[in-house]
Design a protein around this motif. Structure first.
Motif, short mmCIF file in Angstrom:
data_model
loop_
_atom_site.label_atom_id
_atom_site.label_comp_id
_atom_site.label_asym_id
_atom_site.label_seq_id
_atom_site.Cartn_x
_atom_site.Cartn_y
_atom_site.Cartn_z
N VAL A 1 9.04 37.27 -12.85
CA VAL A 1 8.42 35.92 -13.64
C VAL A 1 7.47 36.26 -14.08
CG1 VAL A 1 7.76 33.71 -12.80
CG2 VAL A 1 10.25 34.80 -11.74
N GLY A 2 6.30 35.63 -15.02
CA GLY A 2 5.29 36.27 -15.18
C GLY A 2 4.60 34.37 -15.09
N HIS A 3 3.21 34.42 -15.04
CA HIS A 3 2.82 32.59 -15.43
C HIS A 3 1.32 33.00 -15.77
CE1 HIS A 3 -0.04 29.76 -13.16
NE2 HIS A 3 0.58 29.31 -14.37
N TYR A 4 0.76 32.67 -16.53
CA TYR A 4 -0.76 32.19 -16.36
C TYR A 4 -1.37 30.94 -17.34
CZ TYR A 4 -5.28 34.00 -19.35
OH TYR A 4 -6.60 33.78 -19.34
N GLU A 5 -2.80 30.86 -16.46
CA GLU A 5 -3.01 29.37 -16.83
C GLU A 5 -3.96 29.91 -17.25
OE1 GLU A 5 -5.01 25.68 -13.68
OE2 GLU A 5 -4.67 27.28 -12.46
N GLY A 6 -4.30 28.94 -18.49
CA GLY A 6 -5.75 28.98 -18.92
C GLY A 6 -5.36 28.37 -20.58
N GLY A 7 -6.09 28.03 -21.52
CA GLY A 7 -5.17 28.29 -22.39
C GLY A 7 -4.38 26.94 -23.56
N ALA A 8 -4.78 26.70 -24.15
CA ALA A 8 -4.26 25.27 -24.87
C ALA A 8 -4.13 25.12 -24.27
CB ALA A 8 -4.62 25.66 -26.60
N TYR A 9 -2.61 24.94 -23.23
CA TYR A 9 -1.58 24.44 -22.93
C TYR A 9 -1.38 24.34 -21.37
CZ TYR A 9 0.11 25.01 -28.15
OH TYR A 9 0.54 24.22 -29.28
N GLY A 10 -2.43 25.12 -20.67
CA GLY A 10 -2.70 25.51 -19.80
C GLY A 10 -2.54 26.27 -18.62
N ASN A 11 -0.43 26.15 -18.47
CA ASN A 11 -0.02 27.22 -18.19
C ASN A 11 1.12 27.96 -18.77
OD1 ASN A 11 -0.35 26.64 -14.62
ND2 ASN A 11 -0.65 24.82 -15.76
N TYR A 12 1.50 28.67 -18.67
CA TYR A 12 2.53 29.75 -19.46
C TYR A 12 3.60 30.71 -18.46
CZ TYR A 12 -1.00 28.92 -23.10
OH TYR A 12 -1.71 27.98 -24.79
N TRP A 13 4.66 30.49 -18.63
CA TRP A 13 6.03 30.53 -18.30
C TRP A 13 6.45 31.40 -18.61
CZ3 TRP A 13 5.15 28.99 -13.41
CH2 TRP A 13 4.07 27.49 -12.85
N VAL A 14 6.97 32.94 -18.82
CA VAL A 14 7.72 33.51 -18.58
C VAL A 14 8.90 34.43 -17.35
CG1 VAL A 14 7.93 36.46 -19.63
CG2 VAL A 14 6.59 34.88 -20.34
N LEU A 15 10.43 33.65 -18.71
CA LEU A 15 11.29 34.49 -17.33
C LEU A 15 12.00 35.63 -18.09
CD1 LEU A 15 13.21 32.25 -16.45
CD2 LEU A 15 10.83 32.71 -15.26
N ILE A 16 11.82 36.79 -17.95
CA ILE A 16 12.36 38.46 -18.05
C ILE A 16 14.08 38.90 -17.13
CG2 ILE A 16 12.43 40.74 -19.22
CD1 ILE A 16 9.56 39.71 -19.02
#
Length: 364
Positions: free
Chosen positions: A164-179
């Protein structure tokens, strides 16, 4: 890899006016119909494995693992476990990259799967779901479960771990990744057989005999090349050597049927084939349709190619594979009149996809 600690702020769902959903479309295998464990498990090692990330992101990992395994249990599938520290570091890196380049192509122009080598991972087949614009794991899962390709990845019967990856910021606020990780080349044999069947369907249309699967060594050599072209998509191998050098590594010797004009153009490659322990035989001089040639024309063409190969290797060919696989009684009798034997291919060496190197599970 030590990731930068990030401050996580709670954002009201009402403020998230844009939910962007994207995942790499990939042809996944059918889900298993048989029932599996109906338990929902959370790895006891989450805190230990991911001590380098924030407490909030660790909670997100636990939440996703519960949600994913709940969905898998409902579908009669085994639970997955949380990936190790390296896999989660790769997922976190991908999430942060999405804020810069929202694509499976990374900001540096490389494909998404290259992040794994950077994190010391080189032995998995993987599939990625990514998403931006929602603020909780529940919302993300709702979006993914409503998209066929993302849902299929979550419910893939072969999946063993999720990172699980998560990043807060950028144009959309929250970014999520499942690998999701799968056993390496878990459908290799299925893919080989599928390709072989398709090839034989096409051969049958032209009245040609069906091919059979190559032996274990030849197949292993083909598999090695499939994996190599995930790195360098070329007949030249990653180490700079020619493709046929892989055969020697697996104890395979082959007969290569070459056109005389090719031998003129690539004499060093022709010599290298023989130096690697293989045979070089005749595939005509100019690749003409022998069915339309006279006996004298066929003989002249065959001998021209034989002369070229003998000059390069010191060995005169005794076999020929007719151009286009075309032959009739006239062609066969003419070739045999000069002491040569025409043959036709009957074996296909098939490699599975380099799934271990591609989040899209592309077939090579």
């Amino acid at each position: 890899m030590k990731l930068e600690m990030r401050t996580v702020q709670k954002i009201a769902a009402a403020a998230m006016t844009l939910a962007v959903m994207f995942g790499c479309a990939s042809p996944l295998r059918p889900l298993a119909a048989s029932a599996a464990q109906n338990t929902v498990s959370v790895s006891a090692d989450i805190d230990e494995e991911n001590s380098y990330i924030s407490a909030q992101d660790q909670m997100y990992q636990k939440d996703f693992l519960k949600l994913i395994n709940k969905a898998r249990a409902k579908a009669g599938l085994n639970s997955v476990e949380l990936g190790d520290a390296a896999h989660n570091a790769a997922a976190a890196e991908r999430a942060e990259e999405l804020a810069t380049t929202y694509s499976y192509v990374r900001p540096n122009g490389q494909r998404d799967f290259t992040v794994f080598a950077e994190n010391g991972i080189d032995d998995v087949s993987v599939g990625e779901n990514y998403l931006a614009g929602v603020s909780t794991p529940d919302s993300a899962m709702d979006q993914w479960m409503n998209l066929d390709f993302a849902r299929e990845r979550i419910l893939n019967v072969d999946a063993t771990t999720v990172s699980v990856g998560h990043y807060e910021g950028g144009a959309y606020g929250n970014y999520w990744v499942l690998i999701f990780s799968y056993p390496e080349n878990s459908h290799t044999d299925d893919f080989r057989q599928e390709v072989l069947d398709l090839v034989n369907v096409e051969r049958a249309k032209y009245g040609l005999t069906p091919l059979v699967m190559g032996d274990a060594n030849l197949t292993a050599a083909a598999q090695k090349r499939a994996e190599e072209i995930a790195t360098v998509n070329s007949h030249t191998r990653p180490d700079g050597s020619k493709c046929f050098t892989v055969l020697k590594e697996y104890g395979v010797t082959c007969t290569f049927f070459v056109v005389g004009n090719w031998a003129d153009q690539y004499p060093e490659q022709a010599k290298a084939i023989v130096d690697s322990g293989n045979e070089l035989m005749n595939h005509s001089n100019a690749h003409d349709h022998y069915n339309s040639l006279t006996a004298d024309q066929i003989i002249a063409d065959v001998n021209t190619c034989n002369d070229k190969i003998e000059a390069l290797t010191g060995v005169r060919p005794t076999l020929i594979r007719c151009p286009f696989g075309e032959y009739d009684d006239h062609v066969i009798s003419t070739i045999r009149s000069i002491g040569m034997e025409p043959i036709q291919w009957d074996v296909e060496a098939l490699a599975a996809v380099g799934r271990r190197k591609s989040m899209k599970n592309e077939r090579c």
